[in-house]
Design an enzyme around this catalytic site. Sequence first.
Site, PDB file in Angstrom:
ATOM      1  N   SER A  87       0.750  -1.279   0.055  1.00  0.00           N
ATOM      2  CA  SER A  87      -0.303  -0.140  -0.177  1.00  0.00           C
ATOM      3  C   SER A  87       0.934   1.025   0.090  1.00  0.00           C
ATOM      4  CB  SER A  87      -0.674   0.067   1.050  1.00  0.00           C
ATOM      5  OG  SER A  87      -1.876  -0.890   0.718  1.00  0.00           O
ATOM      6  N   TYR A 197     -10.928   2.256   5.460  1.00  0.00           N
ATOM      7  CA  TYR A 197      -9.665   1.452   5.178  1.00  0.00           C
ATOM      8  C   TYR A 197      -9.550   0.806   4.174  1.00  0.00           C
ATOM      9  CZ  TYR A 197      -4.566   0.712   3.229  1.00  0.00           C
ATOM     10  OH  TYR A 197      -3.310   0.798   2.054  1.00  0.00           O
ATOM     11  N   SER A 198      -9.937   0.858   2.272  1.00  0.00           N
ATOM     12  CA  SER A 198     -10.703  -0.897   1.066  1.00  0.00           C
ATOM     13  C   SER A 198      -9.535   0.410   0.193  1.00  0.00           C
ATOM     14  CB  SER A 198     -12.140   0.145   0.588  1.00  0.00           C
ATOM     15  OG  SER A 198     -11.968  -0.364  -0.626  1.00  0.00           O
ATOM     16  N   ASN A 199      -8.775  -0.906  -0.203  1.00  0.00           N
ATOM     17  CA  ASN A 199      -7.903  -1.929  -1.483  1.00  0.00           C
ATOM     18  C   ASN A 199      -9.092  -0.793  -2.474  1.00  0.00           C
ATOM     19  OD1 ASN A 199      -5.563  -2.224  -0.694  1.00  0.00           O
ATOM     20  ND2 ASN A 199      -6.439  -3.852   0.931  1.00  0.00           N
ATOM     21  N   GLY A 340       2.502  -0.732   3.803  1.00  0.00           N
ATOM     22  CA  GLY A 340       1.791  -1.905   4.022  1.00  0.00           C
ATOM     23  C   GLY A 340       2.297  -3.159   3.385  1.00  0.00           C
ATOM     24  N   THR A 341       1.330  -4.201   3.341  1.00  0.00           N
ATOM     25  CA  THR A 341       1.793  -4.990   3.378  1.00  0.00           C
ATOM     26  C   THR A 341       1.540  -5.611   2.298  1.00  0.00           C
ATOM     27  OG1 THR A 341       0.699  -5.012   5.743  1.00  0.00           O
ATOM     28  CG2 THR A 341       1.498  -7.740   4.422  1.00  0.00           C
TER      29      THR A 341
END
Length: 381
Positions: A87, A197-199, A340-341
């Site tokens: 991210s 939080y939303s990708n 980020g992961t």
Amino acid sequence: MHLPRALLSGMITLVTVTGLAVSSSSAADRGHARTREAMEALVEQDGAPGVLAQVEDGAGVWVGSTGTGDYTRERPRLAHDRFRIGSVTKPFLATVLLQLESEGRLRLDDPVARWLPGLRLGAYGGTTGGRPHGVTLRQLLGHTSGIPDYTSDPALRADYFSPRFLTHRWTTHTPERLVARGLSRPPLFPPGADWSYSNTNYLLVGMVIESVTGHSYATEVENRVLRPLKLRDTSLPGTSSRIPGQHGREYSTLFAPGAHPPVRDVTSLNPSLAGASGEMISSDRDLVRFVRALVTGKLLPPRQLAEMRTTRSADATDRYGLGLAERTLPCGVTVWGHDGTIHGSTTAVFTTPDGTHTAAFNVNGDWSVDTRGLVEAEFCD
């Protein structure tokens, strides 16, 4: 891409962890002893494979590493190794969209439907003064859209956040199909009413950039950010499974339950699962340069930078702006950046508001990893 908190080459390799721990630095620690201790604790106590750091402050550049970059070859993590940044991709995309806003090519309060008219966003709207409105570009950037995260889709989680990943890691995904997974679920809240939080938001940002410019978001990031800053270690791989240039290996337990699940080499994977929400590859050196340039106004005009740094509460310590997080550390220091992961890799990069103290960290594993301790050790020393 930022994996759900609850989950938090050609052939897959089962890795035998030997406990190798190699430490190195570019020079004496020069005031970074607490940072090194935090890095070593992640390896020795939490079982992370290795940790790599680069810090630039008033004393110059410090590079530190501990643990291993390759269990099989017993290779340490090396300065300027490249890795997947998950991210941390988001600030790059947000920068491009805000540059387009500064050029008058779009407005932050434009409804997403203006730029993606074929997308069915009917359920994702609300009313203001009795008039209907839809999700805006600002709400995508700031995670206030109410659109669910596609990575929380149960079917996707079963295939990609479990050992079943081994048979799905080469699949190519389109943003349209991934967005559809997010939109198939009810809105979390009316647009702008809350934060989550939303990708999915950043897949849509990538699609909007392409609609506005007629070019891929990768091309726009390269032309507007990577080339001007000479970020030669940074790339957008698209569907390529390779990490180009110098790099070690990246490891995952594939979110399997149990005290000691097998550790797998997941260096090679198709990053289209993350797309505009987290596909990028970079190095600590490039990330330090990027975040420092961003926060000090070298990439955005003052008005757009002020928009990016207008935040709302995300959790107990973080506030979130437009693709950029503001974190207040226990010692009272405030830093700006992102973490980020993605499978096999955990990254964090933060800087002080004036850009005089910047640090980037990467762990080549995705289990039992909390980079907050690294950030606190560096900036609260």
